[in-house]
Design a protein around this motif. Structure first.
Motif, PDB file in Angstrom:
ATOM      1  N   PHE A   1      -3.658  11.863  -1.894  1.00 43.40           N
ATOM      2  CA  PHE A   1      -4.111  12.962  -1.033  1.00 43.40           C
ATOM      3  C   PHE A   1      -3.577  14.275  -1.580  1.00 43.40           C
ATOM      4  O   PHE A   1      -2.443  14.347  -2.050  1.00 43.40           O
ATOM      5  N   GLU A   2      -4.405  15.305  -1.475  1.00 36.53           N
ATOM      6  CA  GLU A   2      -3.967  16.653  -1.824  1.00 36.53           C
ATOM      7  C   GLU A   2      -3.690  17.469  -0.569  1.00 36.53           C
ATOM      8  O   GLU A   2      -2.783  18.299  -0.535  1.00 36.53           O
ATOM      9  N   ASP A   3      -4.465  17.234   0.465  1.00 34.06           N
ATOM     10  CA  ASP A   3      -4.355  17.982   1.717  1.00 34.06           C
ATOM     11  C   ASP A   3      -3.483  17.212   2.714  1.00 34.06           C
ATOM     12  O   ASP A   3      -3.743  16.045   3.001  1.00 34.06           O
ATOM     13  N   SER A   4      -2.458  17.861   3.254  1.00 37.87           N
ATOM     14  CA  SER A   4      -1.501  17.183   4.128  1.00 37.87           C
ATOM     15  C   SER A   4      -2.106  16.768   5.462  1.00 37.87           C
ATOM     16  O   SER A   4      -1.747  15.729   6.021  1.00 37.87           O
ATOM     17  N   LEU A   5      -3.055  17.552   5.996  1.00 39.69           N
ATOM     18  CA  LEU A   5      -3.649  17.206   7.290  1.00 39.69           C
ATOM     19  C   LEU A   5      -4.572  15.997   7.163  1.00 39.69           C
ATOM     20  O   LEU A   5      -4.578  15.117   8.025  1.00 39.69           O
ATOM     21  N   ASN A   6      -5.342  15.951   6.085  1.00 38.92           N
ATOM     22  CA  ASN A   6      -6.189  14.791   5.837  1.00 38.92           C
ATOM     23  C   ASN A   6      -5.327  13.551   5.634  1.00 38.92           C
ATOM     24  O   ASN A   6      -5.641  12.459   6.135  1.00 38.92           O
TER      25      ASN A   6
ATOM     26  N   GLU B   1       8.274  17.997   4.548  1.00 41.45           N
ATOM     27  CA  GLU B   1       9.263  17.606   5.558  1.00 41.45           C
ATOM     28  C   GLU B   1       8.621  17.500   6.937  1.00 41.45           C
ATOM     29  O   GLU B   1       8.920  16.579   7.709  1.00 41.45           O
ATOM     30  N   ALA B   2       7.711  18.438   7.250  1.00 35.24           N
ATOM     31  CA  ALA B   2       7.035  18.417   8.547  1.00 35.24           C
ATOM     32  C   ALA B   2       6.084  17.236   8.644  1.00 35.24           C
ATOM     33  O   ALA B   2       5.961  16.607   9.710  1.00 35.24           O
ATOM     34  N   LEU B   3       5.404  16.916   7.553  1.00 38.69           N
ATOM     35  CA  LEU B   3       4.491  15.770   7.543  1.00 38.69           C
ATOM     36  C   LEU B   3       5.254  14.479   7.802  1.00 38.69           C
ATOM     37  O   LEU B   3       4.847  13.645   8.624  1.00 38.69           O
ATOM     38  N   ILE B   4       6.386  14.316   7.135  1.00 37.94           N
ATOM     39  CA  ILE B   4       7.193  13.106   7.323  1.00 37.94           C
ATOM     40  C   ILE B   4       7.727  13.030   8.745  1.00 37.94           C
ATOM     41  O   ILE B   4       7.686  11.970   9.387  1.00 37.94           O
ATOM     42  N   ALA B   5       8.209  14.147   9.272  1.00 35.38           N
ATOM     43  CA  ALA B   5       8.738  14.162  10.643  1.00 35.38           C
ATOM     44  C   ALA B   5       7.657  13.775  11.642  1.00 35.38           C
ATOM     45  O   ALA B   5       7.905  12.999  12.577  1.00 35.38           O
ATOM     46  N   SER B   6       6.442  14.288  11.442  1.00 39.08           N
ATOM     47  CA  SER B   6       5.336  13.974  12.345  1.00 39.08           C
ATOM     48  C   SER B   6       5.004  12.487  12.307  1.00 39.08           C
ATOM     49  O   SER B   6       4.756  11.864  13.344  1.00 39.08           O
TER      50      SER B   6
ATOM     51  N   SER C   1       0.824  -1.211   0.000  1.00 35.56           N
ATOM     52  CA  SER C   1       0.000   0.000   0.000  1.00 35.56           C
ATOM     53  C   SER C   1       0.856   1.259   0.000  1.00 35.56           C
ATOM     54  O   SER C   1       1.776   1.388   0.815  1.00 35.56           O
ATOM     55  N   VAL C   2       0.526   2.178  -0.889  1.00 38.33           N
ATOM     56  CA  VAL C   2       1.303   3.406  -1.066  1.00 38.33           C
ATOM     57  C   VAL C   2       0.381   4.617  -0.941  1.00 38.33           C
ATOM     58  O   VAL C   2      -0.674   4.668  -1.578  1.00 38.33           O
ATOM     59  N   ALA C   3       0.782   5.579  -0.125  1.00 35.06           N
ATOM     60  CA  ALA C   3       0.071   6.853  -0.017  1.00 35.06           C
ATOM     61  C   ALA C   3       0.865   7.918  -0.769  1.00 35.06           C
ATOM     62  O   ALA C   3       2.089   8.002  -0.619  1.00 35.06           O
ATOM     63  N   ILE C   4       0.178   8.711  -1.562  1.00 33.88           N
ATOM     64  CA  ILE C   4       0.828   9.774  -2.328  1.00 33.88           C
ATOM     65  C   ILE C   4       0.217  11.100  -1.891  1.00 33.88           C
ATOM     66  O   ILE C   4      -1.005  11.284  -1.969  1.00 33.88           O
ATOM     67  N   VAL C   5       1.058  12.008  -1.424  1.00 32.05           N
ATOM     68  CA  VAL C   5       0.581  13.299  -0.907  1.00 32.05           C
ATOM     69  C   VAL C   5       1.236  14.408  -1.713  1.00 32.05           C
ATOM     70  O   VAL C   5       2.442  14.666  -1.590  1.00 32.05           O
ATOM     71  N   ALA C   6       0.458  15.078  -2.558  1.00 31.90           N
ATOM     72  CA  ALA C   6       1.008  16.144  -3.400  1.00 31.90           C
ATOM     73  C   ALA C   6      -0.101  17.085  -3.831  1.00 31.90           C
ATOM     74  O   ALA C   6      -1.222  16.650  -4.107  1.00 31.90           O
ATOM     75  N   ASN C   7       0.204  18.384  -3.883  1.00 34.03           N
ATOM     76  CA  ASN C   7      -0.764  19.366  -4.362  1.00 34.03           C
ATOM     77  C   ASN C   7      -0.947  19.279  -5.876  1.00 34.03           C
ATOM     78  O   ASN C   7      -2.018  19.574  -6.396  1.00 34.03           O
ATOM     79  N   SER C   8       0.111  18.876  -6.566  1.00 29.83           N
ATOM     80  CA  SER C   8       0.089  18.822  -8.023  1.00 29.83           C
ATOM     81  C   SER C   8      -0.601  17.552  -8.510  1.00 29.83           C
ATOM     82  O   SER C   8      -0.183  16.439  -8.189  1.00 29.83           O
ATOM     83  N   ARG C   9      -1.642  17.725  -9.317  1.00 32.06           N
ATOM     84  CA  ARG C   9      -2.340  16.569  -9.876  1.00 32.06           C
ATOM     85  C   ARG C   9      -1.416  15.768 -10.788  1.00 32.06           C
ATOM     86  O   ARG C   9      -1.462  14.529 -10.804  1.00 32.06           O
ATOM     87  N   THR C  10      -0.583  16.470 -11.547  1.00 32.43           N
ATOM     88  CA  THR C  10       0.351  15.792 -12.457  1.00 32.43           C
ATOM     89  C   THR C  10       1.332  14.927 -11.685  1.00 32.43           C
ATOM     90  O   THR C  10       1.584  13.772 -12.051  1.00 32.43           O
ATOM     91  N   LEU C  11       1.873  15.469 -10.593  1.00 34.24           N
ATOM     92  CA  LEU C  11       2.817  14.697  -9.782  1.00 34.24           C
ATOM     93  C   LEU C  11       2.132  13.482  -9.165  1.00 34.24           C
ATOM     94  O   LEU C  11       2.694  12.386  -9.132  1.00 34.24           O
ATOM     95  N   ARG C  12       0.904  13.657  -8.674  1.00 34.19           N
ATOM     96  CA  ARG C  12       0.171  12.520  -8.100  1.00 34.19           C
ATOM     97  C   ARG C  12      -0.032  11.433  -9.151  1.00 34.19           C
ATOM     98  O   ARG C  12       0.122  10.243  -8.877  1.00 34.19           O
ATOM     99  N   GLN C  13      -0.373  11.851 -10.372  1.00 30.79           N
ATOM    100  CA  GLN C  13      -0.623  10.882 -11.434  1.00 30.79           C
ATOM    101  C   GLN C  13       0.648  10.115 -11.789  1.00 30.79           C
ATOM    102  O   GLN C  13       0.619   8.890 -11.962  1.00 30.79           O
ATOM    103  N   ILE C  14       1.777  10.833 -11.873  1.00 27.76           N
ATOM    104  CA  ILE C  14       3.047  10.174 -12.193  1.00 27.76           C
ATOM    105  C   ILE C  14       3.421   9.162 -11.117  1.00 27.76           C
ATOM    106  O   ILE C  14       3.793   8.010 -11.410  1.00 27.76           O
ATOM    107  N   CYS C  15       3.311   9.574  -9.861  1.00 27.51           N
ATOM    108  CA  CYS C  15       3.659   8.682  -8.749  1.00 27.51           C
ATOM    109  C   CYS C  15       2.703   7.494  -8.693  1.00 27.51           C
ATOM    110  O   CYS C  15       3.117   6.358  -8.415  1.00 27.51           O
ATOM    111  N   CYS C  16       1.426   7.756  -8.950  1.00 26.16           N
ATOM    112  CA  CYS C  16       0.418   6.704  -8.921  1.00 26.16           C
ATOM    113  C   CYS C  16       0.713   5.639  -9.980  1.00 26.16           C
ATOM    114  O   CYS C  16       0.712   4.433  -9.683  1.00 26.16           O
TER     115      CYS C  16
END
Length: 263
Positions: free
Chosen positions: A164-169, A194-199, A136-151
């Motif tokens: 995910f687009e929103d980091s808190l969600n 970086e803060a999301l990963i640290a948390s 299972s892989v979670a992808i967190v990015a504001n850019s739709r293009t980046l999410r699509q590439i990673c997906c």
């Protein structure tokens, strides 16, 4: 309208939502049992999805995050079943598991419970069963293009991918579900990558999670030194796609070896 009045109105709607929820869950159970008996799976799944989606939206609106957290994967197994050639034989049984968690959580909320650790542990076990311990892989990015590439890159490894687009969600779901890898863009809002990963790294719930930071800043390639740093940094340069593929492959390979040793 005064703040006190708004608060009172919101509480009244929240109570109404919780009061009517048992009846809505009964209706979902009837849908599941009808689905088990046969009929038109596509129409039944569409109705079932709409019902769960509606509960998820209301739960989020009224701050009932545990209910929304249960509905997320519930929706996902319905979508997966709708895309399958035949109805998965375990669908109804697993769906009833999510339904029972919803009922249990509603009862806890009505009794004033604020700690749902027990429910979250049950939810994590149900996730593993529902998705058959898939990578299972979670992808967190504001850019739709980046999410699509990673997906698309992750799906080359037959991964279950949640975007995910929103980091808190993203933070809430990643800590509540058994992901193996999270790919995070540095350019996030409101919480930077970086803060999301640290948390996540500081949480006991995500200690085994591997994290990839995607960045255009070459200086960040020198990270991966502290316990709260990403495990990998993938730069958005001419090697981006091949580097991302290699990193996902490395984590997938480790996941596969671990899975074999536990079976």
């Amino acid at each position: 309208m005064r703040t006190a009045n708004v608060s009172s109105l919101n509480e009244r709607f929240r109570k109404a939502f919780l009061d009517e929820l048992p009846e809505r869950l009964e209706e979902i159970e009837r849908m599941l049992l009808a689905l088990e008996r046969g009929g038109s799976p596509h129409d039944a799944l569409a109705d079932l999805y709409r019902s769960v989606h509606s509960i998820k939206g209301s739960a989020a609106t009224f701050g009932q995050q545990i209910l929304a957290a249960i509905c997320h994967p519930f929706e996902e197994i319905i979508q997966d079943a709708d895309q399958a050639e035949t109805l998965p034989p375990s669908l109804v049984e697993v769906a009833l598991g999510y339904l029972e968690l919803l009922r249990h959580s509603v009862a806890e909320i009505k009794h004033g419970c604020e700690n749902f650790d027990g429910t979250e542990k049950k939810l994590a076990r149900l996730h593993e069963r529902a998705f058959q311990q898939r990578f299972s892989v979670a992808i967190v990015a504001n850019s739709r293009t980046l999410r699509q590439i990673c997906c698309e890159t992750a799906k080359a490894f037959d991964a279950r991918v949640v975007e995910f687009e929103d980091s808190l969600n993203a933070m809430h779901r990643i800590l509540g579900e058994p992901f193996h890898l999270v790919i995070v863009s540095s350019e996030l809002y409101p919480m930077r990558g970086e803060a999301l990963i640290a948390s996540m790294k500081l949480s006991r719930r995500a200690q085994a999670l591997k994290a990839v930071l995607v960045s255009s800043d070459r200086d960040k390639a020198g990270f991966v030194k502290r316990d709260v740093d990403p495990d990998f940094v993938v730069l958005r340069d001419t090697r981006f796609l091949s580097h991302l593929h290699d990193v996902i492959g490395e984590v997938y390979g480790a996941y596969g070896r671990s899975d074999k040793t536990t079976t």
